[in-house]
Design a protein around this motif. Structure first.
Motif, PDB file in Angstrom:
ATOM      1  N   THR A  24      37.661  47.072  45.824  1.00 52.22           N
ATOM      2  CA  THR A  24      36.962  47.547  44.627  1.00 52.22           C
ATOM      3  C   THR A  24      37.418  46.825  43.361  1.00 52.22           C
ATOM      4  O   THR A  24      36.841  47.031  42.298  1.00 52.22           O
ATOM      5  CB  THR A  24      37.171  49.056  44.454  1.00 52.22           C
ATOM      6  OG1 THR A  24      38.575  49.324  44.324  1.00 52.22           O
ATOM      7  CG2 THR A  24      36.605  49.821  45.633  1.00 52.22           C
ATOM      8  N   THR A  25      38.449  46.030  43.458  1.00 53.67           N
ATOM      9  CA  THR A  25      38.944  45.306  42.269  1.00 53.67           C
ATOM     10  C   THR A  25      38.838  43.795  42.423  1.00 53.67           C
ATOM     11  O   THR A  25      39.452  43.043  41.665  1.00 53.67           O
ATOM     12  CB  THR A  25      40.411  45.680  41.994  1.00 53.67           C
ATOM     13  OG1 THR A  25      41.231  45.313  43.114  1.00 53.67           O
ATOM     14  CG2 THR A  25      40.542  47.174  41.733  1.00 53.67           C
TER      15      THR A  25
ATOM     16  N   SER B  98      42.618  45.227  46.426  1.00 57.36           N
ATOM     17  CA  SER B  98      41.645  46.235  46.816  1.00 57.36           C
ATOM     18  C   SER B  98      40.236  45.658  46.744  1.00 57.36           C
ATOM     19  O   SER B  98      39.910  44.879  45.845  1.00 57.36           O
ATOM     20  CB  SER B  98      41.747  47.446  45.898  1.00 57.36           C
ATOM     21  OG  SER B  98      40.672  48.329  46.113  1.00 57.36           O
TER      22      SER B  98
END
Length: 276
Positions: free
Chosen positions: A4-5, A2
């Motif tokens: 966001t990670t 992801s």
């Protein structure tokens, strides 16, 4: 993986084997036998990658740290040419990662408490010239595998303690072994002990002074200047002329130049290259 990670993880390995890991994540990451620490403030500029054989470009920036990339090591040039790899990593599962850059560091500089280094991609060595150079002067480097001359013995190498140093570049000795003036010009001065141990610099001028004194001037000062009492080794230099190879080093059998090659004036001479 992801967006966001995703964190970035850097691995830098010096020529002497020292390996450090950095990440822009707020916690340490571990994979490949390396721990990537978050506390050093390592960041990267925009990564520019081309297709084909074009060179990848980027820039690494970070804060100086006494136990990581210290100012002293940067001044000594110990990080120049270090291997570097960069990954995009999912910090939740480091097995989910992608190698986005592999190459080396160019010369590392420092300013205002931070270091800065240009990154060179794996294609960078392809920019180096290849093949034989046809030139009156020798194309080999003194002492390399093509030159085959061993720079050993007192005739071509002097070891002496530093007695006076100016600006880290000009060294003066009150008593110096008897060598011809200029014997060490184009040679190398290497530091054998002290804080600058392992550093080397090219010799610009070698002057014999009255009373057996000697002055050795370098092209560029050492990153860490030797101090009085440190021992240095100075090796003889070569101007790559055929006469120097024959008379100074007795190594003409390995001369890699073409001393009888016509010069540019011959090409402009009337009738040059005509038959009869």
């Amino acid at each position: 993986m992801s967006a966001t990670t995703i964190a970035r993880a850097w691995m830098v390995r010096r020529a002497d084997g020292l390996c450090l890991g950095f990440t822009d994540h707020d916690r340490a990451l571990r994979f490949g036998g390396v721990e990537f620490a978050p506390e050093y403030g390592m960041t990267a500029r925009v990564l520019v990658q081309g297709t084909g054989l074009s060179v990848d470009n980027s820039e690494a920036v970070g804060a100086l740290s006494a136990d990581a990339i210290s100012e002293r090591d940067i001044l000594a040039g110990r990080w120049d040419g270090a291997e570097l790899k960069l990954w995009d990593v999912d910090w939740r599962d480091v097995a989910q990662r992608r190698l986005v850059f592999a190459g080396s560091l160019a010369e590392v500089s420092r300013a205002n408490g931070a270091f800065r280094a240009e990154l060179r991609g794996l294609a960078e060595p392809l920019n180096a010239a290849r093949g034989r150079v046809f030139h009156p002067r020798c194309s080999a480097r003194l002492g390399d595998g093509k030159c085959r001359f061993a720079l050993v013995g007192e005739d071509y190498r002097a070891e002496i303690a530093v007695e006076e140093v100016e600006d880290g570049r000009v060294f003066r000795f009150a008593s110096f072994p008897a060598y011809e003036q200029g014997w060490f010009e184009r040679g190398v001065m290497s530091v054998l002990d002290g804080g600058a141990e392992g550093l080397s610099a090219a010799v610009k001028n070698d002057r014999a002074l009255p009373g057996g004194q000697r002055e050795i001037e370098l092209w560029q000062s050492f990153g860490i200047a030797p101090v009085v009492g440190d021992v240095v080794a100075i090796t003889a230099g070569c101007d790559k002329r055929a006469a120097t190879c024959r008379l100074k080093f007795n190594n003409f059998m390995n001369f890699r130049g073409f001393p009888h090659l016509p010069n540019e004036d011959w090409l402009m001479a009337p009738g040059a290259g005509r038959n009869g």
